[in-house]
Design a protein around this motif. Structure first.
Motif, PDB file in Angstrom:
ATOM      1  N   ASP A   1       8.734  -0.738   0.935  1.00 32.76           N
ATOM      2  CA  ASP A   1       7.533  -1.343   1.422  1.00 32.76           C
ATOM      3  C   ASP A   1       7.376  -1.464   3.019  1.00 32.76           C
ATOM      4  OD1 ASP A   1       6.416  -1.757  -1.165  1.00 32.76           O
ATOM      5  OD2 ASP A   1       7.496  -3.775  -1.172  1.00 32.76           O
ATOM      6  N   SER A   2       8.291  -0.844   3.693  1.00 34.61           N
ATOM      7  CA  SER A   2       8.550  -1.068   5.290  1.00 34.61           C
ATOM      8  C   SER A   2       7.420  -0.279   5.973  1.00 34.61           C
ATOM      9  CB  SER A   2       9.934  -0.812   5.813  1.00 34.61           C
ATOM     10  OG  SER A   2       9.676  -0.635   7.100  1.00 34.61           O
ATOM     11  N   TRP A   3       6.747  -0.712   7.044  1.00 34.17           N
ATOM     12  CA  TRP A   3       5.770   0.379   7.822  1.00 34.17           C
ATOM     13  C   TRP A   3       6.550   1.442   8.399  1.00 34.17           C
ATOM     14  CZ3 TRP A   3       7.217   0.876  12.839  1.00 34.17           C
ATOM     15  CH2 TRP A   3       7.738   0.096  13.554  1.00 34.17           C
ATOM     16  N   LEU A   4       7.986   1.438   8.585  1.00 38.11           N
ATOM     17  CA  LEU A   4       8.698   2.548   8.871  1.00 38.11           C
ATOM     18  C   LEU A   4       8.681   4.002   7.830  1.00 38.11           C
ATOM     19  CD1 LEU A   4      11.906   0.680   9.943  1.00 38.11           C
ATOM     20  CD2 LEU A   4       9.962   1.571  11.531  1.00 38.11           C
ATOM     21  N   VAL A   5       8.555   3.535   6.825  1.00 37.70           N
ATOM     22  CA  VAL A   5       8.364   4.455   5.732  1.00 37.70           C
ATOM     23  C   VAL A   5       7.286   5.458   6.143  1.00 37.70           C
ATOM     24  CG1 VAL A   5       7.772   5.419   3.236  1.00 37.70           C
ATOM     25  CG2 VAL A   5       9.348   3.467   3.966  1.00 37.70           C
ATOM     26  N   ALA A   6       5.981   4.753   6.317  1.00 39.09           N
ATOM     27  CA  ALA A   6       4.687   5.548   6.605  1.00 39.09           C
ATOM     28  C   ALA A   6       4.783   6.118   8.141  1.00 39.09           C
ATOM     29  CB  ALA A   6       3.401   4.527   7.007  1.00 39.09           C
ATOM     30  N   LEU A   7       5.523   5.457   8.994  1.00 36.35           N
ATOM     31  CA  LEU A   7       5.840   6.192  10.616  1.00 36.35           C
ATOM     32  C   LEU A   7       6.570   7.241  10.346  1.00 36.35           C
ATOM     33  CD1 LEU A   7       5.773   5.677  13.395  1.00 36.35           C
ATOM     34  CD2 LEU A   7       8.067   4.592  13.246  1.00 36.35           C
ATOM     35  N   ALA A   8       7.558   7.272   9.478  1.00 38.27           N
ATOM     36  CA  ALA A   8       8.475   8.481   9.231  1.00 38.27           C
ATOM     37  C   ALA A   8       7.593   9.818   8.725  1.00 38.27           C
ATOM     38  CB  ALA A   8       9.669   8.327   8.456  1.00 38.27           C
ATOM     39  N   GLY A   9       6.828   9.295   7.588  1.00 36.36           N
ATOM     40  CA  GLY A   9       5.968  10.344   7.046  1.00 36.36           C
ATOM     41  C   GLY A   9       5.022  11.079   7.791  1.00 36.36           C
ATOM     42  N   GLY A  10       4.420   9.944   8.663  1.00 34.82           N
ATOM     43  CA  GLY A  10       3.374  10.749   9.938  1.00 34.82           C
ATOM     44  C   GLY A  10       4.008  11.466  10.721  1.00 34.82           C
ATOM     45  N   MET A  11       5.457  11.067  11.171  1.00 32.78           N
ATOM     46  CA  MET A  11       6.345  12.169  12.153  1.00 32.78           C
ATOM     47  C   MET A  11       6.412  13.290  11.627  1.00 32.78           C
ATOM     48  SD  MET A  11       8.898   9.135  13.716  1.00 32.78           S
ATOM     49  CE  MET A  11       9.683  10.420  14.666  1.00 32.78           C
ATOM     50  N   ILE A  12       6.808  13.374  10.511  1.00 35.84           N
ATOM     51  CA  ILE A  12       6.978  14.841   9.911  1.00 35.84           C
ATOM     52  C   ILE A  12       5.580  15.383   9.560  1.00 35.84           C
ATOM     53  CG2 ILE A  12       7.673  15.847   7.702  1.00 35.84           C
ATOM     54  CD1 ILE A  12       9.622  13.516   7.137  1.00 35.84           C
ATOM     55  N   SER A  13       4.684  14.844   9.112  1.00 33.69           N
ATOM     56  CA  SER A  13       3.254  15.319   8.988  1.00 33.69           C
ATOM     57  C   SER A  13       2.663  15.855  10.531  1.00 33.69           C
ATOM     58  CB  SER A  13       2.327  14.108   8.306  1.00 33.69           C
ATOM     59  OG  SER A  13       1.105  14.629   8.408  1.00 33.69           O
ATOM     60  N   SER A  14       3.119  15.213  11.512  1.00 28.63           N
ATOM     61  CA  SER A  14       2.403  15.631  12.632  1.00 28.63           C
ATOM     62  C   SER A  14       2.951  16.899  13.192  1.00 28.63           C
ATOM     63  CB  SER A  14       2.834  14.561  13.898  1.00 28.63           C
ATOM     64  OG  SER A  14       4.053  14.618  14.035  1.00 28.63           O
ATOM     65  N   ILE A  15       4.165  17.543  12.718  1.00 20.75           N
ATOM     66  CA  ILE A  15       4.755  18.632  13.251  1.00 20.75           C
ATOM     67  C   ILE A  15       3.959  19.871  12.443  1.00 20.75           C
ATOM     68  CG2 ILE A  15       6.656  20.350  13.167  1.00 20.75           C
ATOM     69  CD1 ILE A  15       8.395  17.614  13.315  1.00 20.75           C
ATOM     70  N   ALA A  16       3.578  19.584  11.321  1.00 18.62           N
ATOM     71  CA  ALA A  16       2.724  20.717  10.573  1.00 18.62           C
ATOM     72  C   ALA A  16       1.447  20.762  11.030  1.00 18.62           C
ATOM     73  CB  ALA A  16       2.716  20.311   8.861  1.00 18.62           C
ATOM     74  N   VAL A  17       0.805  19.559  11.189  1.00 16.85           N
ATOM     75  CA  VAL A  17      -0.656  19.487  11.788  1.00 16.85           C
ATOM     76  C   VAL A  17      -0.624  20.204  13.113  1.00 16.85           C
ATOM     77  CG1 VAL A  17      -2.174  18.084  12.658  1.00 16.85           C
ATOM     78  CG2 VAL A  17      -1.031  17.306  10.602  1.00 16.85           C
ATOM     79  N   VAL A  18       0.249  20.073  14.110  1.00 17.52           N
ATOM     80  CA  VAL A  18      -0.033  20.896  15.268  1.00 17.52           C
ATOM     81  C   VAL A  18       0.285  22.239  15.301  1.00 17.52           C
ATOM     82  CG1 VAL A  18       0.986  21.010  17.662  1.00 17.52           C
ATOM     83  CG2 VAL A  18       0.610  18.737  16.837  1.00 17.52           C
ATOM     84  N   VAL A  19       1.104  22.708  14.614  1.00 14.47           N
ATOM     85  CA  VAL A  19       1.688  24.050  14.360  1.00 14.47           C
ATOM     86  C   VAL A  19       0.320  24.798  13.472  1.00 14.47           C
ATOM     87  CG1 VAL A  19       2.831  25.734  13.214  1.00 14.47           C
ATOM     88  CG2 VAL A  19       4.018  23.796  14.395  1.00 14.47           C
ATOM     89  N   ALA A  20      -0.366  24.146  12.633  1.00 15.00           N
ATOM     90  CA  ALA A  20      -1.214  24.761  11.935  1.00 15.00           C
ATOM     91  C   ALA A  20      -2.554  24.822  12.668  1.00 15.00           C
ATOM     92  CB  ALA A  20      -1.573  24.220  10.691  1.00 15.00           C
TER      93      ALA A  20
END
Length: 318
Positions: free
Chosen positions: A218-237
């Protein structure tokens, strides 16, 4: 049911869902909060993407060189507040576009469409397209305001708007209602690609991080980590479409509202490729990541945490 806890195929317990109307407010609020922090990066990215427009590499002056030097150049030319140019229009865009986007995506989730194979990608793309269309006038004005600067540092066409309302009035008077949707042909694919990449990869990345059990579930760090991974895909595409969208929004138009440099998405891509080289489609990549990366991370983190709070409050109220 809104209050039911759904079990993912991975066995990870999902966050309590909230009604689509609540997701509209939460999504818009989260992205507006992120925009306040990332708007200076958007200003720098816009200038870099317009620099050397339709000119071969090495044949034009470069007032903006690299990320940090460009930040300093904007601050010198426009003052520190110049790094927040277009903020009001940016907030309006984020509120409109992301409110519609998260609302439509939440509807798709509620209908069970995202549980189908490829459902998250399709739902994210469609939701992004609708959001981009609704928010297009605000993005048009944001881009044109952010491009404006003193003559010695100017890149791209200079529209010389004074305020958001002044820009709306000028465009409406000169081009009519449809003029406010100039460049929408580039904006819709841009947000479709980015939205599909963001929502699909964030969902799967967050589930993967939870499955690894590196962090408390339930930690906010889970969403933070998910967002960090997602951000790479978003920028490249998204970056090639982002460059094209900036060019289409900022180009001068004739009396009939037709672009004087580009005829649309495909024409713009072809001209950039031929005259500036294929790498020009990734102009401003560093600030694009530094803007889109934190924006994706912060907006998805804020959205996820706000949804948790809303879901829990709703559950306690029943």
């Amino acid at each position: 049911m809104h209050l039911a806890r759904a079990q993912k195929a991975t066995g990870v317990e999902a966050v309590e869902t909230v009604p689509p109307a609540v997701d509209l407010v939460l999504g818009a609020s989260a992205c507006c909060l992120a925009c306040v922090f990332t708007n200076p990066l958007e200003v720098v990215k816009t200038r870099l993407q317009l620099q050397g427009e339709l000119q071969a590499r090495g044949t034009y002056p470069q007032p903006y060189r690299g990320f940090m030097a460009s930040v300093a150049a904007v601050a010198r030319a426009d003052g520190l507040w110049g790094l927040q140019k277009g903020l009001a229009a940016g907030l309006l865009y984020q509120g409109l576009m992301n409110g519609v986007r998260f609302y439509c995506y939440s509807l798709a989730c509620q209908a069970g469409l995202t549980q189908q194979p490829g459902g998250t990608v399709v739902a994210g793309a469609v939701a992004g397209a609708l959001g981009a269309f609704v928010g297009s006038p605000a993005y048009l004005i944001k881009t044109q305001l952010q491009a404006q600067t003193v003559a010695a540092m100017a890149v791209g066409h200079q529209h010389n708007h004074q305020t958001v309302l002044g820009a709306l009035e000028t465009i409406w008077r000169q081009q009519g209602l449809l003029g406010l949707w100039q460049g929408v042909g580039g904006a819709v694919p841009r947000v479709m690609v980015g939205s599909a990449a963001q929502l699909a990869t964030f969902t799967s990345a967050k589930a993967w991080v939870q499955k690894q059990q590196w962090l408390p579930e339930d930690s906010w760090l889970v969403a933070l980590a998910g967002g960090m991974i997602s951000s790479i895909a978003v920028v490249v595409a998204m970056t090639p479409f982002d460059v094209v969208s900036t060019r289409l929004y900022n180009q001068p138009v004739d009396r009939a509202g037709r672009g004087q440099l580009y005829g649309g998405l495909t024409d713009c891509m072809v001209k950039i490729w031929r005259q500036e080289g294929p790498l020009a489609l990734y102009k401003g990549l560093a600030p694009a990541y530094l803007r889109l990366g934190p924006h994706t991370i912060l907006s998805m983190l804020f959205w996820d945490e706000l949804r948790k709070l809303a879901g829990r409050a709703q559950h306690q109220g029943t």
